[in-house]
Design an enzyme around this catalytic site. Structure first.
Site, mmCIF file in Angstrom:
data_model
loop_
_atom_site.group_PDB
_atom_site.id
_atom_site.type_symbol
_atom_site.label_atom_id
_atom_site.label_comp_id
_atom_site.label_asym_id
_atom_site.label_seq_id
_atom_site.Cartn_x
_atom_site.Cartn_y
_atom_site.Cartn_z
ATOM 1 N N LYS A 87 0.859 -1.186 0.000
ATOM 2 C CA LYS A 87 0.000 0.000 0.000
ATOM 3 C C LYS A 87 0.897 1.238 0.000
ATOM 4 C CE LYS A 87 -4.297 1.157 2.351
ATOM 5 N NZ LYS A 87 -4.944 1.094 3.669
HETATM 6 C C1 E4P Z 1 -8.164 1.549 4.089
HETATM 7 O O1 E4P Z 1 -7.543 1.193 3.138
HETATM 8 C C2 E4P Z 1 -8.101 2.939 4.622
HETATM 9 O O2 E4P Z 1 -6.856 3.184 5.177
HETATM 10 C C3 E4P Z 1 -9.218 3.083 5.620
HETATM 11 O O3 E4P Z 1 -10.421 2.638 5.026
HETATM 12 C C4 E4P Z 1 -9.376 4.490 6.160
HETATM 13 O O4 E4P Z 1 -10.546 4.539 6.944
HETATM 14 P P1 E4P Z 1 -10.874 5.724 7.966
HETATM 15 O O5 E4P Z 1 -11.121 6.964 7.173
HETATM 16 O O6 E4P Z 1 -12.101 5.273 8.680
HETATM 17 O O7 E4P Z 1 -9.675 5.868 8.862
#
Ligand code: E4P
Length: 218
Positions: A87
């Site tokens: 990622k």
């Molecule tokens: C996933 O890939 C993201 O990092 C995550 O969905 C972020 O979510 P949040 O905005 O609830 O922290």
């Protein structure tokens, strides 16, 4: 539509896997911090434990922000298990790194995407997934679902293979809207996935069926 669970919590990942609807996992540094894992070895072991539970892709986020650091970290993460997806944040060196990883057939998830232009760049660089953050846009009075619609339409226009992974999902209506639009994946907390189960007419209907069954099974 694929369902990923957005957590680093092993119990929640097991529970979603046992439900039989889990296609993968996404993590981020905040989610890793939440489960209290410290130190590179322990973090890598934790990613491996996640990979051992699920059958699908597991996103593990780099914390470097320069090209060389992202490459070094990403290659180490990719070594953990073939399910690992590196990622990478939507920054200039991140886009360069995504192209590098694509050429090496290392899967990537371009994260922190908040505009269609960013999503177009991620796709052109060859990202496996792009993660537009629906809930965080809603939080600042912008429409996160509109962004998903725009990205899906742009990718369809040009046949990009990058999968739209709707992230920062906060409630079941987000999932349903993403499904209507044709997002490839929604990554959600366990509570949001299980909230799809709920309907008051299901509960009252089942209660009545069981009460009636009791009259002929005594
Ligand atoms: C996933 O890939 C993201 O990092 C995550 O969905 C972020 O979510 P949040 O905005 O609830 O922290």
């Amino acid at each position: 539509m694929k369902f990923f669970i957005d957590t680093a919590n092993l119990d929640e990942i097991r529970e979603a896997h046992e439900l039989g609807v889990l296609d993968g996992v996404t993590t981020n540094p905040s989610l890793m911090a939440k489960v209290g894992i410290k130190g590179k070895n322990n973090i890598f072991k934790h990613y491996k434990s996640i990979c051992d539970i699920v059958d699908g892709d597991v996103s593990a986020e780099v914390i470097s922000t320069d090209f060389k650091g992202i490459i070094r970290e990403g290659e180490e993460l990719a070594e953990i298990d073939e399910k690992i997806v590196v990622k990478v944040p939507m920054i200039r060196d991140g886009v360069k790194a995504i192209k590098y990883f694509a050429d090496k057939e290392i899967k990537t998830n371009c994260t922190l995407v908040f505009s269609a232009g960013q999503a177009l760049l991620a796709a052109k660089a060859g990202a496996t997934y792009v993660s537009p953050f629906v809930g965080r846009l809603d939080d600042i009075s912008m429409d996160g679902i509109d962004l998903i619609e725009s990205i899906v339409s742009i990718y369809e226009n040009y046949g990009f293979l990058t999968q739209v992974l709707a992230a920062s999902i906060r409630h079941p209506v987000h999932i349903l809207k993403c499904a209507e639009i044709g997002a490839d994946v929604a990554t959600c907390p366990l509570s949001v996935i299980t909230s799809l189960l709920n309907h008051p007419l299901t509960d009252s209907g089942l209660k009545k069926f069981l009460a009636d069954a009791a009259t002929f099974t005594e």
